[in-house]
Design an enzyme around this catalytic site. Structure first.
Site, short mmCIF file in Angstrom:
data_model
loop_
_atom_site.label_atom_id
_atom_site.label_comp_id
_atom_site.label_asym_id
_atom_site.label_seq_id
_atom_site.Cartn_x
_atom_site.Cartn_y
_atom_site.Cartn_z
N CYS A 110 0.86 -1.17 0.00
CA CYS A 110 0.00 0.00 0.00
C CYS A 110 0.90 1.22 0.00
O CYS A 110 1.89 1.26 0.74
CB CYS A 110 -0.86 -0.02 1.26
SG CYS A 110 -1.95 1.40 1.40
N HIS A 153 -8.95 -4.07 -1.81
CA HIS A 153 -8.01 -3.26 -1.01
C HIS A 153 -8.46 -1.79 -1.02
O HIS A 153 -8.50 -1.14 0.03
CB HIS A 153 -6.61 -3.42 -1.63
CG HIS A 153 -5.53 -2.62 -0.98
ND1 HIS A 153 -4.45 -3.19 -0.34
CD2 HIS A 153 -5.35 -1.28 -0.87
CE1 HIS A 153 -3.67 -2.22 0.13
NE2 HIS A 153 -4.18 -1.05 -0.18
N GLU A 154 -8.82 -1.28 -2.20
CA GLU A 154 -9.23 0.13 -2.30
C GLU A 154 -10.59 0.36 -1.66
O GLU A 154 -10.81 1.39 -1.02
CB GLU A 154 -9.24 0.58 -3.77
CG GLU A 154 -7.89 0.51 -4.49
CD GLU A 154 -6.75 1.14 -3.72
OE1 GLU A 154 -6.95 2.18 -3.07
OE2 GLU A 154 -5.64 0.57 -3.74
N HIS A 157 -10.14 0.98 1.89
CA HIS A 157 -9.68 2.35 2.20
C HIS A 157 -10.87 3.30 2.39
O HIS A 157 -10.84 4.18 3.25
CB HIS A 157 -8.81 2.91 1.06
CG HIS A 157 -7.35 2.55 1.15
ND1 HIS A 157 -6.58 2.87 2.24
CD2 HIS A 157 -6.54 1.91 0.28
CE1 HIS A 157 -5.34 2.44 2.03
NE2 HIS A 157 -5.29 1.85 0.85
NI NI Z 1 -3.60 0.98 -0.05
#
Ligand code: NI
Length: 182
Positions: A110, A153-154, A157
């Site tokens: 990341c 993953h995004e 966030h």
């Molecule tokens: Ni990330």
């Protein structure tokens, strides 16, 4: 030229914000930030630039990593040498997902986590995502393997979650035998 972006480090509490739904039309500023983020990611994946600017290669960036709590992220995927596919996801939602789980064998990375982290991050092997584009049009994406991981993953966030949160701190490789490595 490399776009000037200030990417927040994991120590910054703003990364823990749950980002807000986006309304349309987008501002010129948001459109520019989307463009800059994609350009940055693309350049980070090209050796010449990653060396020149000392960049870690990245596949995705969420607005919150740039200090903007809006539900927007971009993903840039190199499909063949020097050829890139760009995705913009605004107000994205997972519509369905596979039972099969996978994890990135070499570990996830990341751009906000500036240290090596070992361990398994379980992800769905395949997902279907609905998201708006920069004009507010809704698109459906069927994603698998590394693109499926990048989108998850995004998406995390946007809810203030980092991949390191998903690693069992006492047993970082827990569940390895129940998942497929990619
Ligand atoms: Ni990330």
């Amino acid at each position: 030229m490399l776009p000037k972006l200030r990417i927040l480090d994991e120590k910054n509490k703003m990364l823990r914000t749950v980002s807000k739904e986006v309304t349309f039309p987008l501002s010129a500023k948001d459109k520019k930030m989307i463009e800059d983020a994609m350009k940055y990611l693309e350049m980070s994946q090209i050796d010449e630039y990653s060396e020149k600017y000392n960049l870690r290669p990245g596949m995705g960036l969420a607005f919150i990593q740039l200090g903007v709590p809006k539900r927007i992220f971009v993903v840039v995927n190199e499909v063949e040498e020097g050829k890139f596919e760009r995705y913009v996801a605004i107000n994205p939602k997972i519509i369905s997902y596979s039972e099969e789980l996978i994890y990135v064998d070499e570990g996830e990375g990341c751009l906000s986590v500036n240290r090596p982290v070992e361990g398994i991050v379980p992800r769905y092997a395949r997902i279907k995502v609905e998201a708006q584009d920069i004009d507010g049009e809704v698109h459906t994406y069927r994603l698998r393997e590394d693109l499926s991981v990048a989108f998850q993953h995004e998406l995390d966030h946007l809810d203030g979650i980092l991949f390191v949160d998903k690693i069992d701190s006492k047993n970082p490789f827990r569940g390895k035998n129940n998942m497929r490595a990619i």
